[in-house]
Scaffold this motif. Structure first.
Motif, PDB file in Angstrom:
ATOM      1  N   GLN A 149       1.194  -0.966   0.497  1.00  0.00           N
ATOM      2  CA  GLN A 149      -0.159   0.058   0.228  1.00  0.00           C
ATOM      3  C   GLN A 149       0.977   0.979   0.149  1.00  0.00           C
ATOM      4  O   GLN A 149       0.347   2.036  -0.210  1.00  0.00           O
ATOM      5  N   ASN A 180      -0.292  -2.253  -8.228  1.00  0.00           N
ATOM      6  CA  ASN A 180      -1.457  -1.571  -8.183  1.00  0.00           C
ATOM      7  C   ASN A 180      -1.128   0.049  -8.309  1.00  0.00           C
ATOM      8  O   ASN A 180      -2.996   0.870  -8.452  1.00  0.00           O
ATOM      9  N   SER A 183      -2.450   0.275 -12.051  1.00  0.00           N
ATOM     10  CA  SER A 183      -3.390   0.435 -12.088  1.00  0.00           C
ATOM     11  C   SER A 183      -5.260   1.783 -11.382  1.00  0.00           C
ATOM     12  O   SER A 183      -5.409   1.490 -12.361  1.00  0.00           O
ATOM     13  N   GLN A 184      -4.510   1.305 -10.462  1.00  0.00           N
ATOM     14  CA  GLN A 184      -5.238   2.131  -9.933  1.00  0.00           C
ATOM     15  C   GLN A 184      -5.338   4.108 -10.321  1.00  0.00           C
ATOM     16  O   GLN A 184      -5.797   4.894 -10.442  1.00  0.00           O
ATOM     17  N   HIS A 185      -3.929   4.761 -11.373  1.00  0.00           N
ATOM     18  CA  HIS A 185      -4.256   5.739 -11.987  1.00  0.00           C
ATOM     19  C   HIS A 185      -4.205   5.480 -13.685  1.00  0.00           C
ATOM     20  O   HIS A 185      -4.108   6.079 -14.625  1.00  0.00           O
ATOM     21  N   HIS A 186      -4.463   4.108 -13.948  1.00  0.00           N
ATOM     22  CA  HIS A 186      -4.800   3.716 -15.452  1.00  0.00           C
ATOM     23  C   HIS A 186      -3.450   3.970 -15.879  1.00  0.00           C
ATOM     24  O   HIS A 186      -4.564   4.630 -17.236  1.00  0.00           O
TER      25      HIS A 186
END
Length: 296
Positions: A149, A180, A183-186
């Motif tokens: 995280q 991660n 992915s979260q920020h595309h």
């Protein structure tokens, strides 16, 4: 517990001749500059681990590492900074070196443990601290969901979109976190993980374990130079030449192997011309302390 310094590091471009010839741009995220001792991915992996300990009312960190472990030193420094107790189980026979000196100086108590017992970390924790309500288990290298995280937050600091992003891997936690974050920020940026230990193919499974099976990465498992903390004269020469040419200090345990991989892949035309490549400098400079003789 108050976190009174920001977790942020700059990105700088370097211009090696090889990359100019190939039409490539190479950038380095200087996580080694986050903190003198809690540097690189170590602070990122500890951030949410410490917050979890705080939420559970724990003030006694119990963790694990080898005799030259950057994680042990970072945990000792973080515990000292935030008023916590720290215990470090050290793999192998009792020794004294610069890294462990700094751990002790920051108040960490060290328990040397034979290699067979060391393999069973949860059992060691229970045997020694199972009745200590203040004790909090921190896995070797900060490997955990919380560690991933913290590493995911690196992505939001990036000033531009890169085609490829490289990081060295010991446990896979940092790579999983970055994956991660992408992915979260595309972002379509391709992650490249470079295991620093022999037979590091299992790192791919570790990355997926902390990233919900995301497979948008490549694993380059042939740059271990014989195994964890192993080197060759070729790798030592690369570290010397890179540091001299750029003024950026690296070591041959993590970042040196990762950067060697990038240079080697570039020489083989792995990257298309016009590609932007970002390398993550994950700190760990104190790993040099155990290798001084190799640089003479």
């Amino acid at each position: 517990m108050q976190f009174d310094f920001p977790i942020f590091s700059p990105v700088e471009q370097i211009n090696p001749e090889l990359f100019e010839q190939k039409g490539l741009k190479l950038f380095i995220k200087r996580d080694d500059l986050i903190h003198p001792l809690i540097s690189g991915n170590k602070w990122r992996k500890l951030k949410y681990t410490l917050l979890k300990a705080q939420s559970l009312g724990k003030n006694h960190l119990v963790t694990f590492g080898g005799a030259y472990s950057n994680h042990l030193l970072a945990t000792a420094a973080a515990a000292s900074k935030f008023g916590l107790k720290a215990i470090g189980f050290v793999r192998g026979e009792a020794v004294d070196n610069d890294t462990l000196f700094l751990c002790r100086l920051h108040g960490m108590r060290l328990i040397f443990t034979d290699r067979e017992q060391y393999r069973h970390k949860e059992l060691l924790f229970e045997q020694h601290f199972g009745n200590d309500n203040d004790a909090f288990f921190v896995n070797e290298g900060g490997a955990s969901i919380e560690g991933a995280q913290g590493c995911a937050e690196l992505v939001q600091e990036l000033p531009m979109v890169y085609d490829h992003l490289f990081c060295a891997c010991g446990t896979g936690t940092t790579a999983a976190g970055i994956l991660n974050g992408l992915s979260q920020h595309h972002l379509s940026t391709r992650l490249h993980a470079v295991p620093v230990l022999k037979n590091g193919e299992f790192i791919g499974e570790e990355i997926q374990k902390f990233s919900n099976g995301n497979q948008n990465f490549n694993l380059h498992a042939d740059y271990h130079f014989g195994g964890y903390a192993k080197t060759t004269p070729e790798l030592i020469s690369f570290v010397k030449e890179f540091t001299t040419a750029t003024g950026i200090l690296i070591e041959p345990v993590y970042t040196g192997k990762m950067l060697y991989a990038i240079f080697d892949l570039a020489s083989q035309d792995y990257f298309a011309a016009g590609t932007n490549i970002l390398a993550i400098h994950t700190g760990g400079i104190f790993g040099l302390l155990g290798m001084k003789e190799k640089f003479r």
